[in-house]
Write a protein that holds these residues in place. Structure first.
Motif, short mmCIF file in Angstrom:
data_model
loop_
_atom_site.label_atom_id
_atom_site.label_comp_id
_atom_site.label_asym_id
_atom_site.label_seq_id
_atom_site.Cartn_x
_atom_site.Cartn_y
_atom_site.Cartn_z
N ILE A 43 -21.54 -1.31 13.32
CA ILE A 43 -21.00 -0.01 12.91
C ILE A 43 -20.74 -0.01 11.40
O ILE A 43 -21.09 0.94 10.69
N ALA A 44 -20.14 -1.07 10.90
CA ALA A 44 -19.84 -1.16 9.46
C ALA A 44 -21.14 -1.14 8.65
O ALA A 44 -21.22 -0.48 7.61
N ALA A 45 -22.17 -1.83 9.12
CA ALA A 45 -23.45 -1.85 8.41
C ALA A 45 -24.08 -0.46 8.40
O ALA A 45 -24.63 -0.01 7.39
N ASN A 46 -23.99 0.25 9.53
CA ASN A 46 -24.54 1.60 9.61
C ASN A 46 -23.82 2.54 8.64
O ASN A 46 -24.44 3.35 7.95
N ILE A 47 -22.49 2.46 8.60
CA ILE A 47 -21.70 3.32 7.70
C ILE A 47 -22.05 3.00 6.25
O ILE A 47 -22.25 3.90 5.42
N ARG A 48 -22.16 1.72 5.93
CA ARG A 48 -22.50 1.30 4.57
C ARG A 48 -23.86 1.84 4.17
O ARG A 48 -24.06 2.35 3.07
N GLU A 50 -25.40 4.49 5.47
CA GLU A 50 -25.34 5.94 5.34
C GLU A 50 -24.78 6.33 3.98
O GLU A 50 -25.25 7.28 3.35
N LEU A 51 -23.76 5.62 3.53
CA LEU A 51 -23.16 5.93 2.23
C LEU A 51 -24.14 5.65 1.09
O LEU A 51 -24.11 6.31 0.06
N GLN A 52 -24.98 4.64 1.26
CA GLN A 52 -25.94 4.29 0.22
C GLN A 52 -27.22 5.12 0.33
O GLN A 52 -28.06 5.08 -0.55
N GLY A 53 -27.39 5.85 1.42
CA GLY A 53 -28.57 6.69 1.60
C GLY A 53 -29.71 5.99 2.31
O GLY A 53 -30.80 6.54 2.44
N SER A 54 -29.52 4.77 2.82
CA SER A 54 -30.57 4.05 3.55
C SER A 54 -30.52 4.46 5.02
O SER A 54 -29.50 4.92 5.51
N PRO A 55 -31.64 4.28 5.76
CA PRO A 55 -31.61 4.60 7.19
C PRO A 55 -30.69 3.62 7.94
O PRO A 55 -30.46 2.49 7.51
N ALA A 56 -30.17 4.08 9.08
CA ALA A 56 -29.26 3.26 9.89
C ALA A 56 -30.00 2.08 10.51
O ALA A 56 -31.20 2.15 10.77
N VAL A 57 -29.28 1.01 10.73
CA VAL A 57 -29.85 -0.21 11.30
C VAL A 57 -29.52 -0.27 12.78
O VAL A 57 -28.38 -0.02 13.17
N VAL A 58 -30.51 -0.57 13.56
CA VAL A 58 -30.27 -0.77 14.99
C VAL A 58 -29.89 -2.23 15.19
O VAL A 58 -30.33 -3.10 14.45
N PRO A 59 -29.04 -2.51 16.18
CA PRO A 59 -28.64 -3.92 16.37
C PRO A 59 -29.84 -4.79 16.72
O PRO A 59 -30.77 -4.37 17.41
N ARG A 60 -29.80 -6.00 16.20
CA ARG A 60 -30.88 -6.96 16.47
C ARG A 60 -30.81 -7.46 17.90
O ARG A 60 -29.72 -7.64 18.44
N PRO A 61 -31.97 -7.72 18.52
CA PRO A 61 -31.94 -8.32 19.85
C PRO A 61 -31.44 -9.76 19.74
O PRO A 61 -31.51 -10.38 18.68
N PRO A 62 -30.92 -10.31 20.83
CA PRO A 62 -30.42 -11.69 20.77
C PRO A 62 -31.55 -12.66 20.45
O PRO A 62 -32.72 -12.42 20.76
N ARG A 63 -31.19 -13.75 19.83
CA ARG A 63 -32.18 -14.77 19.45
C ARG A 63 -32.73 -15.46 20.70
O ARG A 63 -32.01 -15.67 21.66
N PRO A 64 -34.00 -15.83 20.65
CA PRO A 64 -34.55 -16.59 21.79
C PRO A 64 -33.93 -17.98 21.81
O PRO A 64 -33.47 -18.49 20.79
N PRO A 65 -33.90 -18.62 22.98
CA PRO A 65 -33.33 -19.97 23.04
C PRO A 65 -34.15 -20.94 22.20
O PRO A 65 -35.35 -20.74 22.01
N PRO A 66 -33.51 -21.98 21.69
CA PRO A 66 -34.25 -22.94 20.86
C PRO A 66 -35.29 -23.69 21.70
O PRO A 66 -35.13 -23.83 22.92
N PRO A 67 -36.36 -24.15 21.07
CA PRO A 67 -37.39 -24.88 21.83
C PRO A 67 -36.83 -26.20 22.34
O PRO A 67 -35.89 -26.76 21.77
N PRO A 68 -37.39 -26.71 23.43
CA PRO A 68 -36.90 -27.99 23.96
C PRO A 68 -37.19 -29.11 22.97
O PRO A 68 -38.13 -29.04 22.18
N PRO A 69 -36.37 -30.17 23.00
CA PRO A 69 -36.61 -31.28 22.08
C PRO A 69 -37.92 -31.98 22.41
O PRO A 69 -38.37 -31.96 23.55
N PRO A 70 -38.56 -32.59 21.40
CA PRO A 70 -39.83 -33.27 21.67
C PRO A 70 -39.60 -34.49 22.57
O PRO A 70 -38.50 -35.04 22.61
N PRO A 71 -40.62 -34.89 23.32
CA PRO A 71 -40.44 -36.05 24.21
C PRO A 71 -40.19 -37.31 23.40
O PRO A 71 -40.66 -37.46 22.27
N ARG A 72 -39.45 -38.21 24.00
CA ARG A 72 -39.12 -39.46 23.31
C ARG A 72 -40.35 -40.34 23.20
O ARG A 72 -41.18 -40.42 24.11
#
Length: 152
Positions: A43-48, A50-72
């Motif tokens: 919300i704060a980013a969207n208000i900021r 709007e005040l600066q005249g830039s388009p509103a930002v939609v929330p980012r989707p959650p990050r994908p899980p990290p890749p599994p560790p390489p085999p030993r």
């Protein structure tokens, strides 16, 4: 005098909450706090913007899980131990008496000729350095660079 408190069978028992209930409540509060923090920042980013005249930002989707560790690797510490265990099992399966593995130092390399450090666990255990003398092991710094193992 007041009458003792009674509860119906459909009510929760009186007394302290169980640890599982407390843990669930705490986890829900942590999740709610994290979600509120994300919502407020969006919300704060969207208000900021709007005040600066830039388009509103939609929330980012959650990050994908990290890749599994390489085999030993087989050459890691755990891999070497597995290989040594397998070799020992093969030797034990073929003989009645277990083999004795003896390690010999070369006696001439820099590791063999090094003085005791007095700081490692093995040195601190020695009577010479004020310890009880129960380990009876060489200094950890005195590792032979060319040691070899012999099966007796």
């Amino acid at each position: 005098m007041q009458a003792p408190l009674k509860r119906r069978s459909d009510q929760r028992p009186f007394g302290p909450k169980s640890l599982a209930d407390i843990q669930k409540q705490w986890e829900m509060q942590v999740r709610a706090r994290a979600q509120r923090k994300v919502d407020v920042s969006v919300i704060a980013a969207n208000i900021r913007r709007e005040l600066q005249g830039s388009p509103a930002v939609v929330p980012r989707p959650p990050r994908p899980p990290p890749p599994p560790p390489p085999p030993r690797s087989l050459y890691s510490k755990a891999g070497k131990k597995k290989i040594a265990d397998a070799q020992l099992l093969l030797l034990l399966a073929n003989s009645d008496k277990p083999p004795k593995i003896t390690k010999y130092r070369c006696g001439a390399c820099a590791g063999c000729m090094r003085h005791e450090c007095g700081a490692c666990g093995n040195c601190r255990d020695k009577k010479r350095f004020g310890g009880p003398g129960s380990r009876k092991q060489a200094c950890s710094e005195r590792r032979c660079l060319y040691a070899h193992e012999v099966l007796d």
